[in-house]
Motif scaffolding. Sequence first.
Motif, mmCIF file in Angstrom:
data_model
loop_
_atom_site.group_PDB
_atom_site.id
_atom_site.type_symbol
_atom_site.label_atom_id
_atom_site.label_comp_id
_atom_site.label_asym_id
_atom_site.label_seq_id
_atom_site.Cartn_x
_atom_site.Cartn_y
_atom_site.Cartn_z
ATOM 1 N N GLY A 1 16.984 -17.800 -18.470
ATOM 2 C CA GLY A 1 16.132 -18.986 -18.463
ATOM 3 C C GLY A 1 15.590 -19.292 -17.080
ATOM 4 N N LEU A 2 16.452 -19.146 -16.044
ATOM 5 C CA LEU A 2 15.972 -19.372 -14.680
ATOM 6 C C LEU A 2 14.902 -18.357 -14.294
ATOM 7 C CD1 LEU A 2 19.348 -20.194 -12.884
ATOM 8 C CD2 LEU A 2 17.547 -21.785 -13.564
ATOM 9 N N GLY A 3 15.084 -17.094 -14.729
ATOM 10 C CA GLY A 3 14.070 -16.091 -14.439
ATOM 11 C C GLY A 3 12.751 -16.389 -15.122
ATOM 12 N N VAL A 4 12.826 -16.787 -16.384
ATOM 13 C CA VAL A 4 11.592 -17.132 -17.111
ATOM 14 C C VAL A 4 10.917 -18.332 -16.475
ATOM 15 C CG1 VAL A 4 10.710 -17.938 -19.330
ATOM 16 C CG2 VAL A 4 12.401 -16.091 -19.263
ATOM 17 N N LEU A 5 11.723 -19.334 -16.059
ATOM 18 C CA LEU A 5 11.155 -20.509 -15.409
ATOM 19 C C LEU A 5 10.492 -20.142 -14.096
ATOM 20 C CD1 LEU A 5 10.816 -23.588 -15.380
ATOM 21 C CD2 LEU A 5 13.043 -23.736 -14.274
ATOM 22 N N TRP A 6 11.160 -19.288 -13.305
ATOM 23 C CA TRP A 6 10.563 -18.847 -12.034
ATOM 24 C C TRP A 6 9.274 -18.078 -12.271
ATOM 25 C CZ3 TRP A 6 9.646 -13.924 -10.190
ATOM 26 C CH2 TRP A 6 9.255 -13.824 -8.855
ATOM 27 N N LEU A 7 9.288 -17.176 -13.274
ATOM 28 C CA LEU A 7 8.097 -16.400 -13.579
ATOM 29 C C LEU A 7 6.946 -17.308 -14.019
ATOM 30 C CD1 LEU A 7 6.776 -13.632 -13.932
ATOM 31 C CD2 LEU A 7 7.707 -13.547 -16.250
ATOM 32 N N ALA A 8 7.257 -18.305 -14.865
ATOM 33 C CA ALA A 8 6.219 -19.233 -15.316
ATOM 34 C C ALA A 8 5.665 -20.048 -14.158
ATOM 35 C CB ALA A 8 6.783 -20.156 -16.397
ATOM 36 N N ARG A 9 6.556 -20.483 -13.257
ATOM 37 C CA ARG A 9 6.086 -21.260 -12.114
ATOM 38 C C ARG A 9 5.216 -20.423 -11.192
ATOM 39 N NH1 ARG A 9 10.779 -23.686 -8.646
ATOM 40 N NH2 ARG A 9 11.028 -21.461 -8.232
ATOM 41 N N GLU A 10 5.641 -19.169 -10.905
ATOM 42 C CA GLU A 10 4.835 -18.296 -10.062
ATOM 43 C C GLU A 10 3.483 -17.982 -10.712
ATOM 44 O OE1 GLU A 10 5.589 -17.323 -7.022
ATOM 45 O OE2 GLU A 10 7.432 -18.518 -7.099
ATOM 46 N N LEU A 11 3.518 -17.757 -12.053
ATOM 47 C CA LEU A 11 2.268 -17.490 -12.761
ATOM 48 C C LEU A 11 1.325 -18.686 -12.687
ATOM 49 C CD1 LEU A 11 0.722 -15.524 -14.640
ATOM 50 C CD2 LEU A 11 1.846 -16.626 -16.565
ATOM 51 N N TYR A 12 1.893 -19.903 -12.821
ATOM 52 C CA TYR A 12 1.066 -21.104 -12.750
ATOM 53 C C TYR A 12 0.507 -21.305 -11.341
ATOM 54 C CZ TYR A 12 -0.141 -26.028 -12.575
ATOM 55 O OH TYR A 12 -0.799 -27.210 -12.380
ATOM 56 N N VAL A 13 1.371 -21.077 -10.328
ATOM 57 C CA VAL A 13 0.951 -21.367 -8.950
ATOM 58 C C VAL A 13 -0.042 -20.335 -8.450
ATOM 59 C CG1 VAL A 13 1.759 -21.568 -6.572
ATOM 60 C CG2 VAL A 13 3.049 -22.642 -8.434
ATOM 61 N N TYR A 14 0.232 -19.035 -8.685
ATOM 62 C CA TYR A 14 -0.545 -17.985 -8.050
ATOM 63 C C TYR A 14 -1.597 -17.349 -8.957
ATOM 64 C CZ TYR A 14 3.011 -18.335 -4.436
ATOM 65 O OH TYR A 14 3.824 -18.799 -3.455
ATOM 66 N N VAL A 15 -1.593 -17.680 -10.267
ATOM 67 C CA VAL A 15 -2.583 -17.079 -11.164
ATOM 68 C C VAL A 15 -3.429 -18.146 -11.845
ATOM 69 C CG1 VAL A 15 -2.938 -15.618 -13.184
ATOM 70 C CG2 VAL A 15 -1.148 -15.034 -11.534
ATOM 71 N N LEU A 16 -2.752 -19.051 -12.581
ATOM 72 C CA LEU A 16 -3.497 -20.019 -13.384
ATOM 73 C C LEU A 16 -4.227 -21.034 -12.519
ATOM 74 C CD1 LEU A 16 -0.950 -20.664 -16.285
ATOM 75 C CD2 LEU A 16 -2.919 -19.140 -16.261
ATOM 76 N N THR A 17 -3.566 -21.502 -11.430
ATOM 77 C CA THR A 17 -4.226 -22.500 -10.578
ATOM 78 C C THR A 17 -5.462 -21.927 -9.886
ATOM 79 O OG1 THR A 17 -2.121 -23.631 -10.252
ATOM 80 C CG2 THR A 17 -3.878 -24.095 -8.676
ATOM 81 N N PRO A 18 -5.381 -20.740 -9.224
ATOM 82 C CA PRO A 18 -6.633 -20.174 -8.657
ATOM 83 C C PRO A 18 -7.687 -19.899 -9.711
ATOM 84 C CG PRO A 18 -4.713 -19.108 -7.704
ATOM 85 C CD PRO A 18 -4.217 -19.928 -8.835
ATOM 86 N N LEU A 19 -7.248 -19.391 -10.883
ATOM 87 C CA LEU A 19 -8.228 -19.132 -11.944
ATOM 88 C C LEU A 19 -8.897 -20.423 -12.404
ATOM 89 C CD1 LEU A 19 -9.515 -17.080 -13.843
ATOM 90 C CD2 LEU A 19 -7.612 -17.445 -15.428
ATOM 91 N N GLY A 20 -8.123 -21.514 -12.521
ATOM 92 C CA GLY A 20 -8.714 -22.798 -12.896
ATOM 93 C C GLY A 20 -9.688 -23.300 -11.854
ATOM 94 N N HIS A 21 -9.298 -23.180 -10.552
ATOM 95 C CA HIS A 21 -10.236 -23.577 -9.494
ATOM 96 C C HIS A 21 -11.497 -22.717 -9.538
ATOM 97 C CE1 HIS A 21 -7.552 -26.478 -7.817
ATOM 98 N NE2 HIS A 21 -6.595 -25.572 -7.505
#
Length: 285
Positions: free
Chosen positions: A190-210
Amino acid sequence: MGVVRIPVKIMAVLVILPVRVVWDLLVTFGRMLNRRVLRPVGQGLLWFYARAVRPVLRGLGWVAAALLKLVFVWPWVGLWRYVLTPVGRGLAWLGRWAHTYLFRPVCEAVAWLLRYVLVPLAEGILRVGRVLGMVLTPIGRGLAWLGRGVAAVLAWSARALFVWPWVGLWRYVVTPVAFAAYRYLLRPLGLGVLWLARELYVYVLTPLGHLLLGAWRVAGRISRALGRGILWLWRGLVARPAAWVYRHVATPVGHAAREAWRTARAAVREVRGEVRRVLFGAAQR
């Protein structure tokens, strides 16, 4: 920054610009539809409701109220006033007569029977019960002690066969296995999935949204500029030349044609008058 702006502009021109143009056209069409169709239709429906539907509904409500009173109110009022009230008064008189001449004598007779017959009989039965209790109480206590012993043995056997094995299985097998699985497998996963989701949100989804937001804004600017350019071209190539032609060509030509038509009509009238005078003479008033 140039490396980022060029893909943004390309995406804005190729992908988001058509969407934004279609969106602006739909907004304009929706406003026109609301102004030209929906608002007049709504006003017409309100007028029709106020002038036709509301009076009909009021008439139907009055008729329904009258029918309800006729079917559900007046029959019950008449039943209560002319049937139930006289019947209730008759039943009250009958109850008073029965209480005076029937129930009171019967109750007095039953009280006398209880006082002078049943009470002495009950006292005798109680005495017999006391004697039987002195004999049967020790026997009952022995049977109760024996029953408690048998129940204790049966309860211990049931716990040994059906409770303790499952308690031991839950306490010493299921609980440690579940705790170990949670601690060493599920929690790290669960911690790994949470870390992966957070990294995906910070470094992929946020730049893509911007990126998409910037592209949408650029497309909006390009759409507005394109609309202004189309409007400028329409004014420069169609509206202004048409206005100039109408003002400097069509209007003088129309005036000249109108004056020519008036002159021709006047000449025709004069020729017709001359012909009539030549053929038929002067017109008599």
